[in-house]
Scaffold this motif. Structure first.
Motif, PDB file in Angstrom:
ATOM      1  N   TYR A 100      -2.645   3.386  -2.263  1.00 34.49           N
ATOM      2  CA  TYR A 100      -2.093   2.106  -2.728  1.00 34.49           C
ATOM      3  C   TYR A 100      -0.970   2.301  -3.741  1.00 34.49           C
ATOM      4  O   TYR A 100       0.090   1.685  -3.638  1.00 34.49           O
ATOM      5  CB  TYR A 100      -3.210   1.241  -3.326  1.00 34.49           C
ATOM      6  CG  TYR A 100      -2.708  -0.028  -3.956  1.00 34.49           C
ATOM      7  CD1 TYR A 100      -2.345  -1.118  -3.177  1.00 34.49           C
ATOM      8  CD2 TYR A 100      -2.572  -0.130  -5.345  1.00 34.49           C
ATOM      9  CE1 TYR A 100      -1.869  -2.284  -3.752  1.00 34.49           C
ATOM     10  CE2 TYR A 100      -2.098  -1.290  -5.925  1.00 34.49           C
ATOM     11  CZ  TYR A 100      -1.747  -2.359  -5.132  1.00 34.49           C
ATOM     12  OH  TYR A 100      -1.263  -3.507  -5.710  1.00 34.49           O
ATOM     13  N   ASP A 101      -1.186   3.158  -4.741  1.00 33.57           N
ATOM     14  CA  ASP A 101      -0.153   3.365  -5.764  1.00 33.57           C
ATOM     15  C   ASP A 101       1.120   3.953  -5.162  1.00 33.57           C
ATOM     16  O   ASP A 101       2.234   3.576  -5.557  1.00 33.57           O
ATOM     17  CB  ASP A 101      -0.685   4.287  -6.869  1.00 33.57           C
ATOM     18  CG  ASP A 101      -1.715   3.596  -7.753  1.00 33.57           C
ATOM     19  OD1 ASP A 101      -1.697   2.351  -7.817  1.00 33.57           O
ATOM     20  OD2 ASP A 101      -2.546   4.301  -8.352  1.00 33.57           O
ATOM     21  N   PHE A 106       6.701   2.922  -3.284  1.00 36.32           N
ATOM     22  CA  PHE A 106       7.639   2.920  -2.159  1.00 36.32           C
ATOM     23  C   PHE A 106       8.287   1.551  -1.990  1.00 36.32           C
ATOM     24  O   PHE A 106       9.516   1.428  -1.892  1.00 36.32           O
ATOM     25  CB  PHE A 106       6.916   3.329  -0.877  1.00 36.32           C
ATOM     26  CG  PHE A 106       7.735   3.179   0.367  1.00 36.32           C
ATOM     27  CD1 PHE A 106       8.734   4.095   0.675  1.00 36.32           C
ATOM     28  CD2 PHE A 106       7.520   2.102   1.227  1.00 36.32           C
ATOM     29  CE1 PHE A 106       9.501   3.949   1.824  1.00 36.32           C
ATOM     30  CE2 PHE A 106       8.275   1.958   2.378  1.00 36.32           C
ATOM     31  CZ  PHE A 106       9.270   2.876   2.678  1.00 36.32           C
ATOM     32  N   TYR A 107       7.464   0.510  -1.964  1.00 37.75           N
ATOM     33  CA  TYR A 107       8.019  -0.839  -1.803  1.00 37.75           C
ATOM     34  C   TYR A 107       8.746  -1.311  -3.053  1.00 37.75           C
ATOM     35  O   TYR A 107       9.657  -2.131  -2.971  1.00 37.75           O
ATOM     36  CB  TYR A 107       6.897  -1.830  -1.457  1.00 37.75           C
ATOM     37  CG  TYR A 107       6.415  -1.716  -0.038  1.00 37.75           C
ATOM     38  CD1 TYR A 107       7.271  -1.967   1.030  1.00 37.75           C
ATOM     39  CD2 TYR A 107       5.093  -1.362   0.248  1.00 37.75           C
ATOM     40  CE1 TYR A 107       6.824  -1.861   2.340  1.00 37.75           C
ATOM     41  CE2 TYR A 107       4.642  -1.263   1.551  1.00 37.75           C
ATOM     42  CZ  TYR A 107       5.517  -1.517   2.594  1.00 37.75           C
ATOM     43  OH  TYR A 107       5.089  -1.410   3.889  1.00 37.75           O
ATOM     44  N   GLY A 108       8.327  -0.805  -4.212  1.00 35.81           N
ATOM     45  CA  GLY A 108       9.005  -1.171  -5.454  1.00 35.81           C
ATOM     46  C   GLY A 108      10.185  -0.286  -5.772  1.00 35.81           C
ATOM     47  O   GLY A 108      10.731  -0.372  -6.873  1.00 35.81           O
ATOM     48  N   LEU A 120       1.652  -6.981  -2.668  1.00 36.85           N
ATOM     49  CA  LEU A 120       1.067  -7.586  -1.471  1.00 36.85           C
ATOM     50  C   LEU A 120       1.370  -6.751  -0.229  1.00 36.85           C
ATOM     51  O   LEU A 120       0.494  -6.528   0.614  1.00 36.85           O
ATOM     52  CB  LEU A 120       1.598  -9.006  -1.296  1.00 36.85           C
ATOM     53  CG  LEU A 120       1.140 -10.035  -2.337  1.00 36.85           C
ATOM     54  CD1 LEU A 120       1.879 -11.351  -2.142  1.00 36.85           C
ATOM     55  CD2 LEU A 120      -0.364 -10.257  -2.237  1.00 36.85           C
ATOM     56  N   LEU A 121       2.607  -6.275  -0.116  1.00 29.67           N
ATOM     57  CA  LEU A 121       2.961  -5.429   1.020  1.00 29.67           C
ATOM     58  C   LEU A 121       2.176  -4.120   0.999  1.00 29.67           C
ATOM     59  O   LEU A 121       1.753  -3.622   2.049  1.00 29.67           O
ATOM     60  CB  LEU A 121       4.467  -5.145   1.002  1.00 29.67           C
ATOM     61  CG  LEU A 121       5.378  -6.292   1.447  1.00 29.67           C
ATOM     62  CD1 LEU A 121       6.837  -5.930   1.193  1.00 29.67           C
ATOM     63  CD2 LEU A 121       5.163  -6.601   2.920  1.00 29.67           C
ATOM     64  N   SER A 122       1.973  -3.568  -0.191  1.00 33.70           N
ATOM     65  CA  SER A 122       1.223  -2.317  -0.309  1.00 33.70           C
ATOM     66  C   SER A 122      -0.225  -2.511   0.126  1.00 33.70           C
ATOM     67  O   SER A 122      -0.794  -1.678   0.850  1.00 33.70           O
ATOM     68  CB  SER A 122       1.259  -1.816  -1.754  1.00 33.70           C
ATOM     69  OG  SER A 122       2.588  -1.617  -2.188  1.00 33.70           O
ATOM     70  N   GLY A 123      -0.841  -3.613  -0.314  1.00 34.65           N
ATOM     71  CA  GLY A 123      -2.218  -3.879   0.077  1.00 34.65           C
ATOM     72  C   GLY A 123      -2.363  -4.081   1.575  1.00 34.65           C
ATOM     73  O   GLY A 123      -3.285  -3.545   2.197  1.00 34.65           O
ATOM     74  N   CYS A 124      -1.444  -4.824   2.176  1.00 36.77           N
ATOM     75  CA  CYS A 124      -1.492  -5.039   3.626  1.00 36.77           C
ATOM     76  C   CYS A 124      -1.280  -3.731   4.384  1.00 36.77           C
ATOM     77  O   CYS A 124      -1.964  -3.450   5.374  1.00 36.77           O
ATOM     78  CB  CYS A 124      -0.425  -6.055   4.036  1.00 36.77           C
ATOM     79  SG  CYS A 124      -0.773  -7.746   3.513  1.00 36.77           S
TER      80      CYS A 124
END
Length: 278
Positions: A100-101, A106-108, A120-124
């Motif tokens: 998750y981290d 990556f998304y951030g 939210l994208l990371s959790g999905c």
């Protein structure tokens, strides 16, 4: 805590996070597996032989189901499929939690303060990846939990073991049989993981920001200078008895948990006007 009184930030590596998440999932599975078995039995009840009107169900309620399985199949019946369950946790929880981290960074785009959209994208993403990887283990686990196993060998089970179950399903139903129900499971776990991990992440961040868990430690840090002054006064009035032992006590006690307990004890004793040092 470091020597200067600040906190030492320790960021474990990705392999450590993955292994820790998988191990934690296995411990949770060991504790909750009977409940999971009861859930599966209740879900499939009436599938092979529908209940007629007025017929009493074999399994009634969560604890009633657990007691029924324990009475008719023995304690092992509650843990039927445990090996596959541990396989699932080592592949599912390790990806769902352990990555998750990394996905958040990556998304951030490498930012330490990722926005809500990145979380939210990371959790999905991690929820979907975890299911795609662990679905075969989930299929085998549920197959074992669903089959009734009598204590004295009164019925022949379809699978002789966990590895045999993987081979049998792949041979009889094709490799795709190991991924049955994958898409609904991906959808479900993507939503669940999104809610769970993002909520956990935000709550943890707020606790660290407001230092809600460090109140006692800060009290000790503020009490230390006052304690030292009070101790010097007590030693001065006491004349340095016990062959100088009390004069060197500050250096002998060190800075561990016992030392912090002594600080608080002496601080409160000094407030009450006491002169007991240890």
């Amino acid at each position: 805590m470091v020597a200067g009184g600040g906190s030492a930030d320790f960021n474990p590596s990705v392999p450590v996070k993955i292994f820790s998440a998988g191990a934690a999932g296995c411990v949770a599975d060991l504790v909750t597996f009977p409940l999971d078995t009861a859930k599966v039995r209740l879900q499939i009840q009436g599938e092979s032989k529908p209940l007629v009107r007025g017929q009493r169900a074999t399994y009634r309620g969560v604890f009633g189901t657990i007691f029924t399985i324990r009475r008719t199949e023995g304690a092992r019946g509650l843990y039927n499929g445990l090996v596959a369950g541990l396989h699932r946790q080592m592949s599912f929880a390790s990806v769902r939690v352990g990555l998750y981290d990394s996905m958040k960074q990556f998304y951030g785009r490498g930012s330490e303060n990722a926005g809500i959209a990145a979380r939210l994208l990371s959790g999905c993403t991690t929820g979907a990846l975890a299911v795609a990887l662990a679905q075969p283990t989930d299929v085998v686990k549920v197959r074992f939990q669903a089959q009734v196993r009598l204590p004295q060998g009164g019925s022949t089970t379809r699978y002789s073991g966990t590895m045999d179950a993987y081979r049998t399903i792949a041979r009889d139903e094709g490799v795709r049989g190991l991924w049955k129900g994958c898409l609904p499971n991906i959808t479900r776990n993507a939503i669940v993981n999104c809610c769970e991990m993002v909520t956990y992440d935000i709550i943890k961040e707020r606790i660290l920001q407001h230092k809600l868990m460090t109140g006692k430690l800060e009290l000790v840090q503020h009490a230390l200078p006052l304690y030292c002054r009070l101790r010097r006064r007590v030693l001065h009035h006491g004349g340095g008895v016990s062959g100088g032992r009390d004069q060197n006590a500050l250096h002998e006690l060190g800075a561990g948990p016992v030392w912090r307990r002594h600080q608080l004890r002496l601080y409160h004793a000094a407030q009450r006007g006491g002169h007991r040092l240890l």
